[in-house]
Design an enzyme around this catalytic site. Structure first.
Site, PDB file in Angstrom:
ATOM      1  N   CYS A  14      -4.473  -1.440  -1.956  1.00  0.00           N
ATOM      2  CA  CYS A  14      -4.655  -0.004  -2.119  1.00  0.00           C
ATOM      3  C   CYS A  14      -5.655   0.220  -3.248  1.00  0.00           C
ATOM      4  O   CYS A  14      -5.384  -0.147  -4.396  1.00  0.00           O
ATOM      5  CB  CYS A  14      -3.295   0.616  -2.461  1.00  0.00           C
ATOM      6  SG  CYS A  14      -3.371   2.372  -2.824  1.00  0.00           S
ATOM      7  N   ASN A  15      -6.801   0.794  -2.911  1.00  0.00           N
ATOM      8  CA  ASN A  15      -7.834   1.050  -3.931  1.00  0.00           C
ATOM      9  C   ASN A  15      -7.315   2.009  -4.996  1.00  0.00           C
ATOM     10  O   ASN A  15      -7.614   1.871  -6.172  1.00  0.00           O
ATOM     11  CB  ASN A  15      -9.060   1.679  -3.271  1.00  0.00           C
ATOM     12  CG  ASN A  15      -9.770   0.734  -2.330  1.00  0.00           C
ATOM     13  OD1 ASN A  15     -10.712   0.077  -2.718  1.00  0.00           O
ATOM     14  ND2 ASN A  15      -9.306   0.646  -1.097  1.00  0.00           N
ATOM     15  N   THR A  16      -6.533   3.003  -4.549  1.00  0.00           N
ATOM     16  CA  THR A  16      -6.048   4.029  -5.468  1.00  0.00           C
ATOM     17  C   THR A  16      -5.117   3.415  -6.507  1.00  0.00           C
ATOM     18  O   THR A  16      -5.269   3.647  -7.711  1.00  0.00           O
ATOM     19  CB  THR A  16      -5.294   5.114  -4.658  1.00  0.00           C
ATOM     20  OG1 THR A  16      -6.117   5.509  -3.568  1.00  0.00           O
ATOM     21  CG2 THR A  16      -4.957   6.299  -5.511  1.00  0.00           C
ATOM     22  N   CYS A  38     -11.027   3.026   0.895  1.00  0.00           N
ATOM     23  CA  CYS A  38      -9.578   3.236   0.990  1.00  0.00           C
ATOM     24  C   CYS A  38      -9.144   2.368   2.162  1.00  0.00           C
ATOM     25  O   CYS A  38      -9.820   2.349   3.203  1.00  0.00           O
ATOM     26  CB  CYS A  38      -9.271   4.705   1.259  1.00  0.00           C
ATOM     27  SG  CYS A  38      -7.573   5.025   1.799  1.00  0.00           S
ATOM     28  N   THR A  39      -8.047   1.645   1.998  1.00  0.00           N
ATOM     29  CA  THR A  39      -7.675   0.675   3.037  1.00  0.00           C
ATOM     30  C   THR A  39      -7.213   1.339   4.344  1.00  0.00           C
ATOM     31  O   THR A  39      -7.088   0.668   5.367  1.00  0.00           O
ATOM     32  CB  THR A  39      -6.585  -0.282   2.518  1.00  0.00           C
ATOM     33  OG1 THR A  39      -5.481   0.490   2.024  1.00  0.00           O
ATOM     34  CG2 THR A  39      -7.131  -1.157   1.406  1.00  0.00           C
ATOM     35  N   HIS A  40      -6.966   2.639   4.309  1.00  0.00           N
ATOM     36  CA  HIS A  40      -6.649   3.342   5.561  1.00  0.00           C
ATOM     37  C   HIS A  40      -7.898   3.528   6.440  1.00  0.00           C
ATOM     38  O   HIS A  40      -7.793   3.658   7.653  1.00  0.00           O
ATOM     39  CB  HIS A  40      -6.069   4.735   5.269  1.00  0.00           C
ATOM     40  CG  HIS A  40      -4.621   4.744   4.880  1.00  0.00           C
ATOM     41  ND1 HIS A  40      -4.168   4.330   3.656  1.00  0.00           N
ATOM     42  CD2 HIS A  40      -3.511   5.141   5.564  1.00  0.00           C
ATOM     43  CE1 HIS A  40      -2.855   4.470   3.590  1.00  0.00           C
ATOM     44  NE2 HIS A  40      -2.425   4.959   4.745  1.00  0.00           N
ATOM     45  N   ASP A  74       0.883  -1.175   0.000  1.00  0.00           N
ATOM     46  CA  ASP A  74       0.000   0.000   0.000  1.00  0.00           C
ATOM     47  C   ASP A  74       0.916   1.219   0.000  1.00  0.00           C
ATOM     48  O   ASP A  74       2.129   1.110   0.195  1.00  0.00           O
ATOM     49  CB  ASP A  74      -0.889  -0.021   1.266  1.00  0.00           C
ATOM     50  CG  ASP A  74      -1.823   1.188   1.345  1.00  0.00           C
ATOM     51  OD1 ASP A  74      -2.321   1.626   0.289  1.00  0.00           O
ATOM     52  OD2 ASP A  74      -2.036   1.709   2.454  1.00  0.00           O
ATOM     53  N   SER A  75       0.309   2.397  -0.174  1.00  0.00           N
ATOM     54  CA  SER A  75       1.097   3.634  -0.086  1.00  0.00           C
ATOM     55  C   SER A  75       1.657   3.801   1.321  1.00  0.00           C
ATOM     56  O   SER A  75       2.643   4.494   1.526  1.00  0.00           O
ATOM     57  CB  SER A  75       0.186   4.824  -0.389  1.00  0.00           C
ATOM     58  OG  SER A  75      -0.861   4.861   0.571  1.00  0.00           O
ATOM     59  N   TYR A 107      -1.016   8.460  -1.993  1.00  0.00           N
ATOM     60  CA  TYR A 107      -1.175   8.219  -3.431  1.00  0.00           C
ATOM     61  C   TYR A 107      -2.397   8.963  -3.989  1.00  0.00           C
ATOM     62  O   TYR A 107      -2.419   9.351  -5.137  1.00  0.00           O
ATOM     63  CB  TYR A 107      -1.415   6.725  -3.696  1.00  0.00           C
ATOM     64  CG  TYR A 107      -0.197   5.835  -3.739  1.00  0.00           C
ATOM     65  CD1 TYR A 107       1.068   6.300  -3.398  1.00  0.00           C
ATOM     66  CD2 TYR A 107      -0.336   4.499  -4.138  1.00  0.00           C
ATOM     67  CE1 TYR A 107       2.166   5.442  -3.442  1.00  0.00           C
ATOM     68  CE2 TYR A 107       0.757   3.649  -4.194  1.00  0.00           C
ATOM     69  CZ  TYR A 107       2.004   4.113  -3.843  1.00  0.00           C
ATOM     70  OH  TYR A 107       3.076   3.271  -3.895  1.00  0.00           O
ATOM     71  N   GLY A 108      -3.399   9.096  -3.159  1.00  0.00           N
ATOM     72  CA  GLY A 108      -4.704   9.590  -3.616  1.00  0.00           C
ATOM     73  C   GLY A 108      -4.681  10.984  -4.192  1.00  0.00           C
ATOM     74  O   GLY A 108      -5.608  11.401  -4.881  1.00  0.00           O
ATOM     75  N   GLU A 129      -1.842   7.899   9.105  1.00  0.00           N
ATOM     76  CA  GLU A 129      -0.382   7.755   9.049  1.00  0.00           C
ATOM     77  C   GLU A 129       0.288   8.311  10.308  1.00  0.00           C
ATOM     78  O   GLU A 129       1.359   7.856  10.699  1.00  0.00           O
ATOM     79  CB  GLU A 129       0.181   8.446   7.799  1.00  0.00           C
ATOM     80  CG  GLU A 129      -0.133   7.718   6.498  1.00  0.00           C
ATOM     81  CD  GLU A 129       0.589   6.371   6.359  1.00  0.00           C
ATOM     82  OE1 GLU A 129       1.743   6.272   6.812  1.00  0.00           O
ATOM     83  OE2 GLU A 129      -0.015   5.433   5.810  1.00  0.00           O
TER      84      GLU A 129
HETATM   85  N1  DGL Z   1      -4.747   3.120   1.224  1.00  0.00           N
HETATM   86  C1  DGL Z   1      -4.889   3.569  -0.090  1.00  0.00           C
HETATM   87  C2  DGL Z   1      -6.189   3.241  -0.760  1.00  0.00           C
HETATM   88  O1  DGL Z   1      -6.779   2.231  -0.454  1.00  0.00           O
HETATM   89  C3  DGL Z   1      -4.210   4.840  -0.523  1.00  0.00           C
HETATM   90  C4  DGL Z   1      -4.266   6.012   0.342  1.00  0.00           C
HETATM   91  C5  DGL Z   1      -3.378   7.122  -0.167  1.00  0.00           C
HETATM   92  O2  DGL Z   1      -2.157   6.947  -0.140  1.00  0.00           O
HETATM   93  O3  DGL Z   1      -3.924   8.157  -0.589  1.00  0.00           O
HETATM   94  O4  DGL Z   1      -6.645   3.946  -1.630  1.00  0.00           O
END
Ligand code: DGL
Length: 253
Positions: free
Chosen positions: A72-74, A183-185, A9-10, A41-42, A151
């Protein structure tokens, strides 16, 4: 098969997927890679993300990974079809917002989809939404800023709740039935989101589905480890910070 399953993931969000994978595949070995140098990443461009993901995939291949999970969805919305073409022998499993179960949990629900700006903007999500728009009211919501709270390890602070309240105000007090954590966060701040919403909503995220899909793909290629050793995780981090390593351990526990 002794090789690793690579999950990335990011940042630390993908730990929510790693956790599910460890429950389902307790004897496997995992490498968890957090691209802390480039998080979030988003808010990057698709081209930037493709570059980062290419490097991480190469790292996974060099470390003998038998499957790769894009937690990571992004990154999935930017890249997964390209990767499948490049690495036909290594299953690559991506994640997308869990819209399907959210739409199906009741008759014509009102569903809020929280995700990064890039996930919401990309064609992949637009197509997913089009598939279900007859069956539900779907409200896509780009949520820049939440990733940074996670984070920092701020999962339930007053600052986070004030931030979420500003973001979610139009959807509070009974205006939605379900929330997709796209988003996995976000599963790490689910309690704070639930508190801010002020009423009961059903939550959906794609972590468990991705773990099941990973097991299915490994079985299909006869790559599952079949012994009974205890599984383990190796953490890798592009920014190499010890502090993040400690946070990874706390969140996973
Ligand atoms: N955790 C990530 C996701 O599922 C990316 C979050 C990010 O870095 O913006 O999209």
């Amino acid at each position: 098969m002794n090789n690793f399953i690579g999950i990335f993931d990011s940042g630390i969000g993908g730990l929510s997927v790693l956790y599910e994978a460890m429950q389902l595949l307790p004897h496997e070995q995992f490498i968890y890679y957090a691209d802390e140098k480039h998080v979030p990443y988003g808010e990057k461009t698709r081209e930037e993300i493709i570059g980062y993901v290419d490097e991480i995939i190469q790292f996974m291949i060099d470390h003998d990974c038998k499957a790769i999970v894009i937690a990571c969805n992004t990154a999935t919305s930017a890249d997964v079809s390209i990767l499948r073409k490049e690495y036909p022998d290594v299953p690559v499993v991506g994640i997308e917002p869990a819209l399907k179960p959210a739409v199906q949990f009741m008759e014509h629900p009102r569903v809020l989809v929280m995700a990064t700006p890039m996930t919401i903007r990309e064609e992949k999500f637009q197509r997913l939404m089009a598939r279900y728009e007859k069956d539900a009211e779907i409200y896509p919501l780009a949520c820049p800023g939440i990733v940074e709270f996670v984070e920092r390890g701020e999962l339930n602070s007053a600052g986070l709740k004030a931030f979420l309240y500003r973001l979610l105000k139009p959807y509070c007090e009974g205006t939605v039935d379900a929330i997709v954590l796209g988003c996995t966060h976000y599963p790490f701040v689910k309690d704070a989101i639930a508190e801010v919403m002020g009423n009961t909503v059903e939550f959906f995220d794609g972590g468990a589905g991705v773990a099941r899909e990973t097991r299915r793909r490994l079985m299909e290629k006869e790559l599952l480890y079949t012994g009974d050793r205890k599984g383990r995780v190796i953490f890798e981090n592009s920014a190499a910070t010890l502090e993040k390593l400690r946070l990874c351990e706390i969140l996973l526990n």
